[in-house]
Scaffold this active site. Structure first.
Site, PDB file in Angstrom:
ATOM      1  N   SER A  13       0.713  -0.847   0.016  1.00 21.55           N
ATOM      2  CA  SER A  13       0.269   0.335   0.201  1.00 21.55           C
ATOM      3  C   SER A  13       0.779   1.380  -0.218  1.00 21.55           C
ATOM      4  CB  SER A  13      -1.338   0.146   1.270  1.00 21.55           C
ATOM      5  OG  SER A  13      -0.650   0.076   2.279  1.00 21.55           O
TER       6      SER A  13
ATOM      7  N   LYS B 113      -6.094   4.507   8.605  1.00 23.01           N
ATOM      8  CA  LYS B 113      -4.784   5.085   7.820  1.00 23.01           C
ATOM      9  C   LYS B 113      -5.508   6.490   7.553  1.00 23.01           C
ATOM     10  CE  LYS B 113      -3.210   1.760   4.981  1.00 23.01           C
ATOM     11  NZ  LYS B 113      -3.096   1.285   3.503  1.00 23.01           N
TER      12      LYS B 113
END
Ligand code: ADP
Length: 779
Positions: free
Chosen positions: A684, A727
């Protein structure tokens, strides 16, 4: 000159420390090793060591008294000198003591922290040896030898000394110390004033001891013979009875009778009850010195103590449960709702149904405390067991009884600890479960957790099945990636994503502070902490998804205030932002990190770890070289590959943009991801690494207040990733303004709290071009 006059005469202080000995009587003129664990005894020795090293050692009248008082001690004991004393790390003490003279306690003057007494020495005994004494000594020595022959465990050198002793007093004492006499017998021998009667007491005690020894020896040989089964059982019972009679009876009931009564009371189903009774029979027939006796006894203790049919009353009232959950926890609306649904179904169906709940989220997000609340709402017991580091099936399901020191597994231990068969049972850290050659614990765990099959859970140690179907299992995990897939399939995951600053503020105000005040004995008006101060603690002292450090920091403040109030320094304290440094030191974090000027080759990425989301810096630099790609920062395999993919993308990009710098030939490129504590793997960070490299080759800085996450392909497509909610919360905590996400993750935004969504700008990208357009500063 007689010996006694050579020695300095023993004098006792007006008050001497007294050590109470269980099952042991100390005699004069004998040196003995001792191991003391009773804190009172250890304290008495410490005190003796600090003065003349003398203490009076007296016996406790009944061996099995847990905490003997002064009245439980004999008054005649032996003044002994502590020759050597070594404290063990566990607080026990190893000693060597030398018995000097007998003493009588006149009066106990203290019983805490250790016994102290006024005591007087008993007169020294001098007596001519008569013929009668000689004869009795001879008899005692012979009996002693006989006892050793019959199996009394006496060291050989003691036997030699006994055979050669001339002093009838010392002979009696040494024999009494080395044979397994009852405490009262030994005490009488110690107290005897006339030598002849002392020897007679010794002789009588050896005679009794001999009988026991012979009896058990006979039993040993007899059981070896081939007797008919019936005959043998009868014989054994008879022997056992007489041995039990000899060895003393438990308050009128034998141990076996006691166990029998417990089996009746335990409310066991038929199968375990039959097994318990069979084991009891085995125990009855076994000689008491057989090592198996203690195994069987432990096993029976487990069987009778398990809550086979004990339940706490549990009426499910969904509305009342809602009240309790709401009063214990702020926010967590979705979680609470799901739990109430779960309870409602349970109420209608009448038993636990459906998947196992798994609370997943970073530490400190309220998983455990919500579990406790559920137990409270249901009126059930709560137990918690960690599975971290469990790699062996046997730890879940128990060790077979053939192993030395075998015990039931953690599931049965937990149920036993709860003391009821319908507790709320929280299994922590199931993501830390391991598996290796010793078997796969997750299979055993599944069997325990699955409501379809756990009504007959078999533990290897118990050997009989236990019904776990009333237990409400809840598992917890920090991340789900490492949860064994078979387990994951059966679980319904309930997310605890972490809190926003606003939520933390309310949690602190409404829950943490009132709890902490009470714990520290403070009244709310004694400690006032202003709202800006609470926010400053959240922002400057803790940077986390949960509220664990927040709770810790507030506890630190409470402790210091409690001290100021307790010492009378201040009556009430008001804490503002400027006072925080005094209580908590300098701030740990600066909120300005994510602002300021952008740099070339430096990008803010977002990672997803066990502790929730994290902000991560990615740096790229180039130096003259030959086109080597250097990757540092302890990156995992997948992340390294993702750096390589990003590098290829950057080369292609440079070509397309007609950038002249042939960096892939003339430079080495170094990609580094600092922050050693964060585990770094997964794809990611792809777009962040690619952005850093493009910034490097175009020599244009990256905007500082932008953070990004997403996987990148060689052709520059941006792919969906996981952990979006965590996140985004991390980016928000770090003061980021813009977040770049893959287009495919748009849907995840629904789960993000509204206030966070409102305060951030989101850019959804399908391609790297879109990423670069938003992230790279124009020169
Ligand atoms: P976890 O099990 O997720 O690591 P805990 O349950 O131990 O976290 O929570 C840590 C502390 O924070 C506990 O004192 C808990 O009561 C408190 N806490 C967490 N979330 C909330 C909340 N939503 N409302 C009130 N207190 C909370």
């Amino acid at each position: 000159m007689p010996d006694a006059e050579n020695k300095p005469k023993l004098t006792l202080k007006p008050e001497v420390p007294v050590v109470a000995l269980k099952g042991l009587v100390m005699f004069p003129k004998i040196t003995v090793p001792l191991l003391l664990s009773d804190p009172k005894a250890v304290a008495a020795i410490d005190s003796a060591l600090a003065s003349d090293r003398l203490a009076v050692f007296v016996a406790v009248k009944e061996d099995d008294l847990a905490e003997p008082q002064a009245k439980d001690l004999y008054q005649v004991g032996t003044v002994s000198k502590i020759v050597e004393a070594v404290k063990q790390p566990d607080g026990t003490m190893r000693l060597m003591i030398e018995g000097l003279e007998r003493a009588r306690v006149k009066e106990f003057t203290a019983d805490s922290p250790f016994f102290k007494a006024r005591a007087g020495l008993l007169p020294q005994r001098h007596e001519e040896k008569s013929e009668a004494v000689e004869a009795q000594m001879y008899a005692v020595v012979n009996q002693f030898k006989e006892a050793v022959n019959a199996g009394a465990p006496v060291p050989f050198d003691v036997l030699l000394v006994v055979m050669n002793l001339n002093d009838p007093w010392q002979l009696s004492d040494l024999v009494a110390l080395n044979l397994d006499f009852r405490t009262e017998e030994k005490q009488k021998i110690l107290e005897a004033e006339a030598v002849l009667s002392k020897l007679e007491l010794v002789a009588a005690a050896i005679a009794r001891q001999l009988k026991v020894l012979q009896l058990s020896k006979k039993l040993q040989t007899e059981t070896g013979k081939e007797l008919g089964k019936m005959e043998r059982e009868m014989f054994l019972r008879e022997q056992l009875k007489s041995i039990e009679k000899e060895l003393g009876v438990l308050g009128g009931r034998t141990e076996v009778e006691e166990l029998k009564a417990k089996i009746e009371k335990a409310g066991m189903p038929a199968e375990p009850k039959a097994i318990a009774e069979k084991e009891l029979l085995r125990l009855q027939g076994m000689p008491s010195f057989s090592p198996e006796v203690s195994y069987i006894r432990t096993y029976l203790d487990w069987l009778v103590e398990l809550p086979w049919s004990k339940k706490t009353e549990s009426q499910i009232d969904v509305n009342a449960a809602k009240k309790i959950l709401d009063s214990d926890h702020y926010g967590l609306e979705k979680v609470k709702e799901r739990i109430l649904e779960y309870l409602a179904v349970q109420k209608l169906v009448g038993r636990i149904r459906g998947p196992i709940l798994c609370f997943a989220g970073p530490p400190g997000t309220g998983k455990t405390s919500l579990g406790k609340s559920i137990a409270r709402a249901l009126g059930r017991k709560f137990v918690r067991m960690s599975l971290g580091g469990v790699r062996d099936e046997a730890e879940i399901r128990g060790f077979r009884r053939t192993y030395v020191g075998a015990l039931p597994g953690r599931i049965i231990q937990g149920v036993n600890q709860a003391g009821s068969k319908n507790p709320v049972f929280m299994l922590d850290e199931i993501d830390k479960l391991g598996a290796d050659f010793r078997g796969d614990p997750s299979a055993a765990l599944l069997e325990a957790l699955d409501p379809e099959q756990n009504s007959a859970f078999s533990d290897h140690y118990l050997e009989v099945s236990f019904d776990l179907s009333d237990v409400m299992f809840i598992t917890t995990a920090n991340i789900l990636d490492t949860v064994p897939p078979a387990l994951r399939d059966r679980m319904e995951v309930i997310d605890f994503p972490g809190y926003t600053e606003e939520e933390k503020f309310h949690i602190a105000k409404q829950h943490l502070l009132p709890k902490l005040w009470e714990m520290h004995g403070l009244k709310p008006k004694q400690m006032v902490i202003t709202e800006p101060a609470i926010r400053a603690v959240i922002r400057l002292y803790t940077l986390e998804a949960g509220v664990r450090n927040l709770e810790r920091s507030l506890a630190a403040v409470c402790r210091k205030i409690a001290r100021e109030v307790a010492t009378g320094a201040r009556g009430a304290v008001t804490i503002g932002v400027s006072d925080l440094a005094k209580y908590l030191g300098a701030p740990h974090f600066s909120h300005e990190e994510a602002r300021g000027k952008g740099e070339v080759g430096v990008v803010t990425g977002l990672a997803w770890t066990e502790a929730g989301g994290e902000v991560l810096t990615i740096e790229a630099a180039k130096m003259p070289g030959a086109g080597k790609l250097i990757i540092t920062g302890h990156l995992g395999q997948v992340m390294q590959e993702s750096v390589e993919a990003a590098f290829s993308f950057a080369r292609a990009f440079a070509k397309e943009e007609k950038i002249k710098d042939q960096f892939y030939k003339t430079s080495d490129v170094h990609v580094h991801v600092p922050a050693g504590a964060i585990p770094k793997d997964g794809p990611s960070a792809g777009i962040a690494i690619a952005t850093a490299l493009v910034s490097l080759v175009t020599d244009k800085p990256v905007k500082k207040a932008v953070a990004m996450t997403g996987e990148v392909t060689l052709r520059g497509r941006v792919l969906e990733i996981g952990g979006v909610k965590e996140k985004i919360l991390a980016a928000h905590r770090a003061g980021v303004q813009t977040v770049i996400l893959p287009e495919g993750n748009k849907k995840d935004l629904d789960d993000v709290p509204k206030e966070v969504r409102r305060s951030l700008k989101f850019i959804f990208a399908k391609t790297m071009d879109e990423v670069l357009k938003s992230a790279i500063q124009a020169r």
